[in-house]
Design an enzyme around this catalytic site. Structure first.
Site, PDB file in Angstrom:
ATOM      1  N   GLU A 107      36.204  30.430  20.115  1.00 47.81           N
ATOM      2  CA  GLU A 107      36.163  28.936  21.048  1.00 47.81           C
ATOM      3  C   GLU A 107      37.473  28.174  21.382  1.00 47.81           C
ATOM      4  OE1 GLU A 107      33.603  27.512  21.871  1.00 47.81           O
ATOM      5  OE2 GLU A 107      31.835  28.298  21.116  1.00 47.81           O
TER       6      GLU A 107
ATOM      7  N   SER B 215      -1.097  15.010 -32.589  1.00 42.21           N
ATOM      8  CA  SER B 215      -0.519  15.164 -33.668  1.00 42.21           C
ATOM      9  C   SER B 215       0.999  15.468 -33.826  1.00 42.21           C
ATOM     10  CB  SER B 215      -1.041  16.291 -34.452  1.00 42.21           C
ATOM     11  OG  SER B 215      -2.400  16.124 -34.630  1.00 42.21           O
TER      12      SER B 215
END
Length: 763
Positions: free
Chosen positions: A124, A390
């Site tokens: 680029e 429990s």
């Protein structure tokens, strides 16, 4: 004379001629000098004018740029990135989009594959670090090619210009190009090269709702941008040029052609070797769009919410690290998925795994299936307040040990009793009479633990728990706490059980590196070791041993109406909690901690690595021979009064006397009165050979919720009974839901011409 005169005249003429020549020469020289001076002055004047013109132009340009910069300021505000919640190794657990639905994640140059950066600049903008934001040669070439060919042949935009376009879009025209050049110059004047490159890496369009190289790397390849291969990097280099046309998931052929164009360019610039190029060009392109990570979705949602609420308005991104192990989380989710396959509709599951040493939560499964609405998968169950069933029993017995109320072999009376009007029953509706404390805990007997809680007092138990910063949701403390008559979250239960693996000091769950390590003393080292040792003797479900012969102290719990099924266990290194139930709080008949949660608990433990250490017995824990019925040390009891000898764990050798309704010296060596009465009744029934048949489940007039595919398993106190539903025989002992119409039904059990019936209402 005449001759001399003539000679004199000639001399005068010569002299005059010489004088004339010198004068002419001087005049010529003077003229030349004057001409040279005039010419030199002209040239200097022309140079000075050009210098003045150039300086004026530069100044005017500078003045124009700054004037335009003042009039049209650069506005680079990074759009908020999506939140990423990460595992302890940096792997994303869950990736969120931003408010507009875009996948965009924060990262810097150092977090990207070095090859990708090289390829990007080579393809680029190879002079990115040299030019001032604009490359005039590239611009002139691009404009010339466009004028000659009548179309765009090559781009003239630098990376800086592309970043400018991302934040200041413009119309594609020559005026638009001038604006882009101006914005690029602004960027270069206000940002460093690396900062500009970072803006591109985070915001470059990558197709659809994907922006930035990190988001694209995860969505297209399922990996971080730092791990990109050569081909993957090449594709992401070219993708922003035509993000819609080059998408590999939609147009793989076109995308591969574009990728190969980049590869050839990189080869020309010697970034790819000639012998490697054919391999890269021929490599197939994956076209699958990877799903965004959604592991530990409910924990991720909670952490994201916390960050979002605490972030300042200037904050643009959030990268949330956690202690979650990506591998363990994946294993736990797989284990839960296997259990969900046979889980009835509307039931959910939750699992937490915590390191005992650090409190780090290594796995978190907040619901059975996050996207399953029928199971209410969106409800984060570890945060929900539920009945513990429990699971608080071990801590009641531990307080009894610390207060000198019991030792591990204390005689407890598992018989029908009334505690100021409160009459607890055992889960299986059966009583065993005389039972040792450790066995009562292993069998999860209800009446014995209520007797101990009655002795230590509910108020004292609540104070001991809440002083350790455990929140119990309750009204006035009462005996029902022992059987789950209180509210608590999984997180809090996990912390409580960690005390059993940490010598009585519990640690609270931590999810992120920023969470402070919080500990609190819940139990003494002695009581925690005795209780853990008792719980570790409970055999595991559906297997001979836990993996690696791991020693696990574990307990199940089932809340009233079968609404919650718990299994929580702790080893030396880990504490694991499992919950199964309906998030809406509806009952689920037959669901217990033992049959639903316990197998999952041990499956999760089996995913953990081998442990090297075990709990060390504290010095103050001493073994003593004790006698029933008194509970005292055998050395203090005569042979006459020692009806039964047991080997108990005690704290400092203390052997408390047996709990009785009325305690005095006269009945010290006698069986508790309630136990004597029950044993007398048992003898009478045995003599009469007439144990009445009784249905113990379901209870008469019970209202039951049955899910599709669920069966009802009635139970009686005698074996080999024949069952009837609405006076019709039932094959076996299971009744499927499709045979149970809504409304009132009658269930009957018969044996030897004796029957018992109950009515149930199917909702």
């Amino acid at each position: 004379m005449k001759r001399l005169k003539m000679m004199g005249d000639k001399g005068k003429t010569l002299s005059s001629s010489l004088k004339l020549s010198v004068a002419e020469i001087l005049a010529a020289v003077t003229a030349k000098t004057t001409e040279r001076e005039k010419t030199s002055g002209f040239i200097w004047t022309r140079k000075r004018k050009w210098l003045l013109f150039a300086a004026s132009s530069v100044f005017a340009s500078w003045l124009l740029f700054h004037g335009l910069n003042w009039a049209f300021p650069l506005n680079v505000v990074e759009r908020p990135t999506g939140v990423v919640v990460r595992a302890d190794d940096g792997t994303p657990l869950r990736q969120f989009t931003d408010e507009q639905g875009f996948y965009r994640y924060h990262l810097g140059i150092e977090s990207v594959s070095p090859f990708y950066v090289k390829a990007l600049l080579a393809y680029e903008d190879k002079y990115f670090y040299q030019h001032p934001g604009v490359n005039p040669i590239s611009l002139v070439r691009a404009i010339g090619q466009q004028l000659y060919y009548g179309r765009v042949v090559s781009g003239g935009s630098t990376l800086t210009m592309q970043v400018a376009r991302l934040f200041h879009p413009y119309e594609r025209s020559y005026w638009g190009k001038l604006e882009q050049i101006f914005r690029a110059l602004q960027l270069e004047s206000q940002f460093s090269k690396d900062e500009i490159l970072g803006l591109y890496l985070r915001h470059a369009p990558m197709g659809g709702n994907i922006e930035g190289v990190e988001a694209a790397s995860w969505r297209y390849f399922g990996k971080s941008a730092k791990d990109l291969t050569v081909n993957e990097a090449a594709l992401l280099v070219v993708l922003p040029q035509r993000p819609s046309q080059y998408r590999p998931d939609r147009f793989p052929v076109v995308a591969q052609q574009a990728r190969n164009k980049v590869l050839n360019r990189l080869h020309q610039q010697q970034l790819i070797a000639s012998n490697e190029l054919p391999f890269y060009l021929n490599e197939a392109l994956s076209g699958e769009l990877q799903p965004a990570a959604k592991m530990a979705p409910l924990l991720s949602r909670r952490l994201k919410s916390q960050v979002t609420n605490s972030q300042s308005s200037e904050s643009t991104f959030a990268d949330i690290p956690t202690f979650i192990s990506h591998q363990l989380q994946s294993d736990v989710e797989s284990v839960v998925a296997r259990h969900v396959e046979v889980l009835p509709d509307k039931l959910s599951m939750a699992v937490m795994v915590m390191e005992n040493a650090s409190g780090k939560v290594k796995a978190y499964k907040g619901s059975a299936e996050f996207f399953n609405e029928q199971r209410a998968g969106h409800v984060d169950m570890p945060m929900a307040i539920r009945s513990p069933g429990s699971t608080l029993k071990p801590f009641i017995y531990a307080l009894g040990l610390e207060q000198g109320v019991v030792h591990s072999k204390s005689l407890l009376s598992d018989v029908p009793q009334s505690f100021s009007g409160y009459k607890p029953e055992n889960f299986d509706q059966r009583f065993d009479g005389a039972v040792a404390m450790d066995m009562a805990l292993k069998l999860s007997k209800n009446v014995p633990v209520v007797a101990v809680l009655d002795k230590v007092t509910p108020q004292a138990f609540v104070e001991s728990v809440e002083s350790a910063d455990i929140k119990l949701y309750r009204h006035n403390p009462n005996l029902s706490i022992a059987l789950g008559g209180v509210g608590i979250s999984m997180e809090q239960l996990l912390a409580m059980y960690s005390a059993l693996g940490r010598g009585g000091e519990m640690i609270f769950p931590r999810y992120q590196p920023g969470d402070k390590k919080r500990t609190a003393r819940l139990l003494s080292p002695e009581s925690s070791w005795i209780i853990a040792n008792v719980l570790a003797e409970i055999p595991p479900p559906d297997r001979f041993n836990a993996a690696f012969n791991r020693k696990i102290a574990w307990k199940t719990g089932t809340s009233y109406g079968f609404r919650d099924a718990w299994a929580i266990g702790t080893s030396f290194e880990y504490t694991v909690a499992v919950w199964v139930g309906r998030p809406d709080g509806s009952p689920f008949v037959g669901q217990t901690g033992a049959n639903q949660a316990a197998p999952l608990l041990f499956d999760v433990f089996d995913q953990l690595g081998k442990e090297q250490e075990q709990w060390q017995q504290p010095d103050k824990v001493q073994q003593q021979s004790i006698c029933w019925p008194s509970g005292l040390a055998a050395s203090l009891v005569t042979d006459e009064h020692c009806k039964s000898l047991h080997n108990a764990y005690t704290i400092n050798g203390l052997t408390p006397v047996t709990i009785k309704k009325q305690q005095n010296l006269q009945n010290l060596h006698q069986w508790p009165e309630v136990l004597q009465h029950w044993m007398s009744l048992q003898r009478e029934q045995s003599d009469n050979q007439a144990t009445p048949l009784k249905i113990i489940f379901p209870k008469d007039n019970a209202h039951l919720f049955l899910a599709n595919g669920q069966t009802l398993l009635p139970k009686a106190n005698l074996q080999d009974v024949t069952w009837y539903l609405n006076d019709k025989p039932v094959a076996g002992s299971r009744i499927s839901k499709d045979k149970l119409p809504q409304g009132k039904n009658m269930i009957t059990a018969c044996l030897n011409q004796k029957c018992d019936s109950v009515s149930v209402f199917i909702m």
